[in-house]
Design an enzyme around this catalytic site. Structure first.
Site, short mmCIF file in Angstrom:
data_model
loop_
_atom_site.label_atom_id
_atom_site.label_comp_id
_atom_site.label_asym_id
_atom_site.label_seq_id
_atom_site.Cartn_x
_atom_site.Cartn_y
_atom_site.Cartn_z
N ARG A 83 0.84 -1.21 0.00
CA ARG A 83 0.00 0.00 0.00
C ARG A 83 0.87 1.26 0.00
O ARG A 83 0.55 2.25 -0.66
CB ARG A 83 -0.92 -0.02 1.23
N LYS A 180 -2.65 6.95 0.94
CA LYS A 180 -2.39 7.25 2.36
C LYS A 180 -1.39 8.40 2.45
O LYS A 180 -0.22 8.21 2.80
CB LYS A 180 -1.91 5.99 3.08
N GLU A 213 -15.85 5.56 5.62
CA GLU A 213 -14.94 5.00 6.63
C GLU A 213 -14.90 5.95 7.83
O GLU A 213 -15.58 6.97 7.84
CB GLU A 213 -13.54 4.82 6.03
C1 LIG Z 1 -8.40 6.65 6.70
C2 LIG Z 1 -8.09 5.26 7.14
N1 LIG Z 1 -8.95 4.28 6.87
C3 LIG Z 1 -8.71 3.01 7.26
C4 LIG Z 1 -7.57 2.67 7.95
C5 LIG Z 1 -7.31 1.25 8.37
O1 LIG Z 1 -6.21 0.72 7.70
P1 LIG Z 1 -5.29 -0.41 8.36
O2 LIG Z 1 -6.19 -1.56 8.64
O3 LIG Z 1 -4.30 -0.75 7.31
O4 LIG Z 1 -4.71 0.15 9.58
C6 LIG Z 1 -6.63 3.68 8.25
C7 LIG Z 1 -5.38 3.37 8.96
O5 LIG Z 1 -4.36 3.24 8.38
C8 LIG Z 1 -6.89 5.00 7.82
O6 LIG Z 1 -6.02 5.98 8.08
#
Ligand SMILES: Cc1ncc(COP(=O)(O)O)c(C=O)c1O
Length: 328
Positions: A83, A180, A213
């Site tokens: 990612r 991200k 989310e």
């Molecule tokens: C905006 C957002 N959504 C979802 C997630 C969940 O991702 P992960 O399961 O990789 O931590 C994160 C964290 O990284 C995030 O910043």
């Protein structure tokens, strides 16, 4: 900020003393920090610094990711690196080295921390050299790794469940939500808004009225007919935790706890009628939501699927083939 009649011109020694004083006024759980700009690792938080003109600082031209450190092993780093590299490509950031070199630095910085549990966050920046928007001529991309205590959430989130609100802030446009990048302004504002109104966190709704989310977590549901439903990943971050849990959840179907797993658009009205609502992420793991705005979810108590998923994730974090042993 100290207000005085004169503003001093500082020496390098003064700067170091001031950074040390800042850290003693506000202690932090940062254990080791690698910086490509420093060319090594530091363990004194006063030295964990980045030049002000790095474009990650003043233009938000940077990306990051976070992996968990559990009992001396790094969990699911490859998925997080996948990612990270995708985010770099979408942000048009140059890499400072190969994936293998970056992985090696992540592992070595973790070893230097001496810690066996915590979080590892790493960033890629477009580098210093100007206050413009596009990267400065000759800018060297920056790579930074921080091994730290990780985010923690109240125990009651897991024992009693938490309360979320629909945020009044607009969801990021899909390209920015799936990347991200260090620009988390909407996420920060959402969390601040929720807390100021007595909720634990917020939820973004997309332009079509479907669930997006949360601040740094994904959202999932167990529908009235027992389906574990997750929003599509085309307009929200593809959570490594969510993706892994969607695989692990198959075991819950065999146990009769769910009837299936679906990744689909989830209209808000359907979501509110769910049996269970869950927050998923590397830091929160699996937390049950018992109230969303004025709506009580299910019977208003943490549900069996949330509990079972948390157990599956905890096991996976300790015993799966997705662990890298840190060479301390
Ligand atoms: C905006 C957002 N959504 C979802 C997630 C969940 O991702 P992960 O399961 O990789 O931590 C994160 C964290 O990284 C995030 O910043």
């Amino acid at each position: 900020m100290t207000v005085s009649t004169s503003v001093p011109i500082l020496t390098a020694d003064d700067v170091l003393a001031h950074f040390k004083a800042l850290r003693s006024r506000q202690p932090v759980n940062y254990w080791a920090f690698y910086s490509s700009q420093l060319g090594g690792i530091v363990t004194d938080p006063a030295l964990m610094v980045i030049p002000f003109d790095d474009h990650m600082v003043h233009r938000g031209h940077g990306i990051f990711d976070t992996a968990g450190l559990v009992d001396g092993k790094i969990y699911d780093l490859e998925a997080h690196l996948d990612r990270f590299l995708l985010s770099a490509e979408r942000s048009k950031l140059r890499l400072p080295g190969s994936r293998e070199e970056m992985r090696d630095i992540v592992v070595r910085t973790t070893a230097a921390s001496g810690r066996r549990d915590g979080s590892i966050r790493y960033w890629l920046s477009s580098g210093p050299g100007s206050l413009e928007l596009t990267p400065a001529a000759g800018a060297e991309p920056g790579f930074f790794v921080m091994v730290f205590g990780g985010l923690s959430y109240p125990e009651r989130w897991y024992t009693e469940g938490l309360k979320v609100m629909t945020t009044t802030y607009p969801i990021k446009a899909p390209l920015y939500a799936i990347t991200k990048a260090t620009n988390y302004l909407p996420n920060v504002l959402m969390q601040m808004e929720a807390r100021s109104k007595g909720f634990d966190n917020g939820v973004f709704i997309d332009a079509d009225g479907s669930v997006g989310e949360s601040s740094n977590m994904n959202v999932a549901f167990v529908s009235a007919d027992g389906v574990l439903a997750h929003p599509k990943f085309d307009h929200i971050l593809a959570g490594c935790t969510s993706l892994r849990l969607m695989e692990l959840a198959r075991a819950l179907k065999d146990r009769g706890l769910i009837t299936g797993v679906e990744v689909r658009d989830i209209p808000v009205a359907d979501a509110r009628a769910s049996r269970e609502m869950l927050l998923l992420g590397s830091s929160v793991k699996v937390a049950p939501v018992i109230q969303w705005d004025a709506q009580v979810i299910g019977d208003g108590k943490p549900g069996p699927v949330a509990r079972a998923l948390l157990r599956l994730l905890d096991e996976d974090m300790r015993s799966s083939d997705r662990l890298i042993a840190v060479p301390y």
